[in-house]
Design an enzyme around this catalytic site. Structure first.
Site, PDB file in Angstrom:
ATOM      1  CG  HIS A  87      18.694  83.841   2.395  1.00  0.00           C
ATOM      2  ND1 HIS A  87      19.279  84.999   2.826  1.00  0.00           N
ATOM      3  CD2 HIS A  87      19.184  83.615   1.134  1.00  0.00           C
ATOM      4  CE1 HIS A  87      20.090  85.461   1.895  1.00  0.00           C
ATOM      5  NE2 HIS A  87      20.059  84.636   0.866  1.00  0.00           N
ATOM      6  CG  HIS A 135      22.995  81.411  -0.745  1.00  0.00           C
ATOM      7  ND1 HIS A 135      24.014  82.324  -0.582  1.00  0.00           N
ATOM      8  CD2 HIS A 135      21.888  82.151  -1.074  1.00  0.00           C
ATOM      9  CE1 HIS A 135      23.558  83.547  -0.797  1.00  0.00           C
ATOM     10  NE2 HIS A 135      22.267  83.462  -1.098  1.00  0.00           N
ATOM     11  CD  GLU A 136      18.375  80.608  -1.776  1.00  0.00           C
ATOM     12  OE1 GLU A 136      17.650  81.267  -1.000  1.00  0.00           O
ATOM     13  OE2 GLU A 136      19.017  81.128  -2.697  1.00  0.00           O
TER      14      GLU A 136
END
Length: 454
Positions: free
Chosen positions: A26, A22-23
């Protein structure tokens, strides 16, 4: 103790994988859009390990593995930004670039879900064939019989028993009738209608599938006596280890066949003969069923015996595709699971599903991850894919502090032509904090209920 340690371990591994992807979503899109990333942290709290990369980003592994974050250069954080780095600040980027960076986290989890399901299909997930072992109540009224193979529920193919249960659950929750495509023991294909509208509204969500009256073939127990209850009809007649081969001349292979024969024997009002195999000998024993009363079943005829429990039978079905065929299969499964998850969210908001069966906390997730991991790598990839998809959907909810909340802010900015005021954003953060705290509280509450009543 081993179950507890295993659950903790698989929770840490699962969250570590999901949060990292997920990170990274980003991080990767931020870097591609010229934003300087100050920190990439997996976990919160005290740093257990850290390293600064050549790009100036600090990579951190923190003590509390319940999330993570990517900290980007931003003038709104209060710290002064050097003039030469202003072009790398997140807040200086056009709104569509900021939206892409924010949406990249959920997108990464969605991509991970597809990849994990692809891996699951390539490895092959072992399961049981969707063959009926016993049918009663609604299932019997639909005409289902022992040996029937349920090939589809509506338009959804059901190659395994697990897929069959997952296909039946939404219809059971909605109390809507479904059409089954069934192949009987003789090989003939036919359609059956399962009248799930007959399910009582008073039933708990967890009791719905069992209330249908459909038992799988692999759950059938051999007709072997495991225990004889003291002072029962079978006491002194049958013994532990006896294999019951016939009741009053009618052959028995599984334990579930004994009950109806005993009821018929008791209703006839007399004694009967039970044929058993004991230590290699075949015996014919006379027995008289005894009328018994139970708060749930009412009065019934019983012998007072319990089955012998052994290891589950080997799995006889395998969901597997080649590497190329697994790609569309993974995409179809991701689309199906997405629809199912949104359906469950809708049912929770409408009150058709209890929120205690919808919102899971870390304890429930840990136990589920451990249980799936014990069944092999393909099953673990299944639960990891579902968690990754759930994380993507959760983060897209329009709640401030979540990615969906930030996307909502940027959509408003697109419409207005200017950013929201700082006062409005601060108010939104408080609302988001309250909502997230409530959601976490509900999740932990549900976890505690699961521990108390399991």
């Amino acid at each position: 103790m081993m179950t507890f340690l295993g659950s903790v371990w698989w929770l840490i591994v699962s969250l570590g994988v999901l949060v990292t992807f997920h990170e990274f979503g980003h991080y990767w899109v931020a870097r591609r859009n010229g934003v300087k990333v100050l920190r990439f942290s997996v976990g919160f709290g005290k740093a257990l390990w850290s390293r600064r990369g050549r790009d100036g980003t600090e990579y951190v592994l923190a003590a509390l593995p319940l999330g993570g974050y990517v900290k980007m250069l931003d003038e709104r954080d209060g710290a002064p930004v050097p003039p030469e780095q202003l072009s790398q600040a997140f807040n200086r980027k056009p709104v569509w670039r900021r939206m892409a960076i924010v949406a990249a986290g959920p997108a990464a989890n969605l991509i991970l879900c597809v990849a994990l399901l692809w891996g699951m299909f390539v490895i092959g997930r072992p399961d049981y064939a969707p063959v009926v072992g016993h049918a009663e109540r609604i299932a019997a009224e639909a005409g289902l019989q022992r040996g029937d193979t349920i090939e589809a529920v509506g338009d959804r193919e059901t190659p395994t028993w697990n897929e069959l249960q997952l296909a039946l659950l939404p219809a059971a929750l909605d109390r809507s009738d479904v059409e089954l495509r069934v192949r009987d023991a003789g090989g003939d294909s036919e359609r059956r209608t399962l009248a799930l509208s007959q399910l009582s509204d008073e039933l708990d969500d967890k009791q719905l599938l069992s209330a249908i009256g459909l038992a799988p073939r692999h759950a059938l127990v051999p007709a072997v006596v495991g225990r004889v209850l003291p002072d029962s009809a079978a006491w002194g007649v049958l013994a532990e280890g006896d294999r019951i081969t016939a009741v009053d001349g009618i052959r028995t292979d599984t334990f579930d066949q004994i009950g109806p024969l005993i009821q018929a024997l008791g209703d006839s009002g007399g004694s009967g003969m039970i044929e058993v195999e004991r230590d290699g000998d075949r015996l014919a024993l006379e027995i008289v069923p005894r009328l018994t009363e139970d708060p749930e079943r009412g009065e019934f005829w019983a012998l007072g015996i319990q089955p012998q429990r052994g290891d589950p039978p080997p799995r006889d079905a395998l969901q597997r595709y080649g590497p190329a065929a697994a790609v569309p299969a993974a995409l179809r499964e991701t689309a199906h699971l997405t629809g199912q998850l949104f359906g469950m969210i809708g049912r929770a908001f409408s009150g058709r599903v209890s929120v205690e069966n919808t919102v899971a906390g870390p304890i429930t997730i840990a136990r589920a991850a451990n249980a799936y991991a014990q069944q092999g790598p393909a099953w673990y990839l299944t639960i990891l894919a579902l968690l990754s998809l759930s994380l993507a959907i959760l983060n897209l909810l329009p709640i401030p502090l979540l990615d969906g909340g930030h996307l909502l802010y940027y959509l408003i900015e697109l419409v207005k032509g200017s950013p929201l005021s700082e006062r409005a954003m601060v108010a939104g953060q408080y609302v988001g904090l309250a909502l997230l705290a409530s959601l976490m509280g509900l999740a932990f509450y549900n976890d505690i209920l699961q521990l108390l009543y399991r």
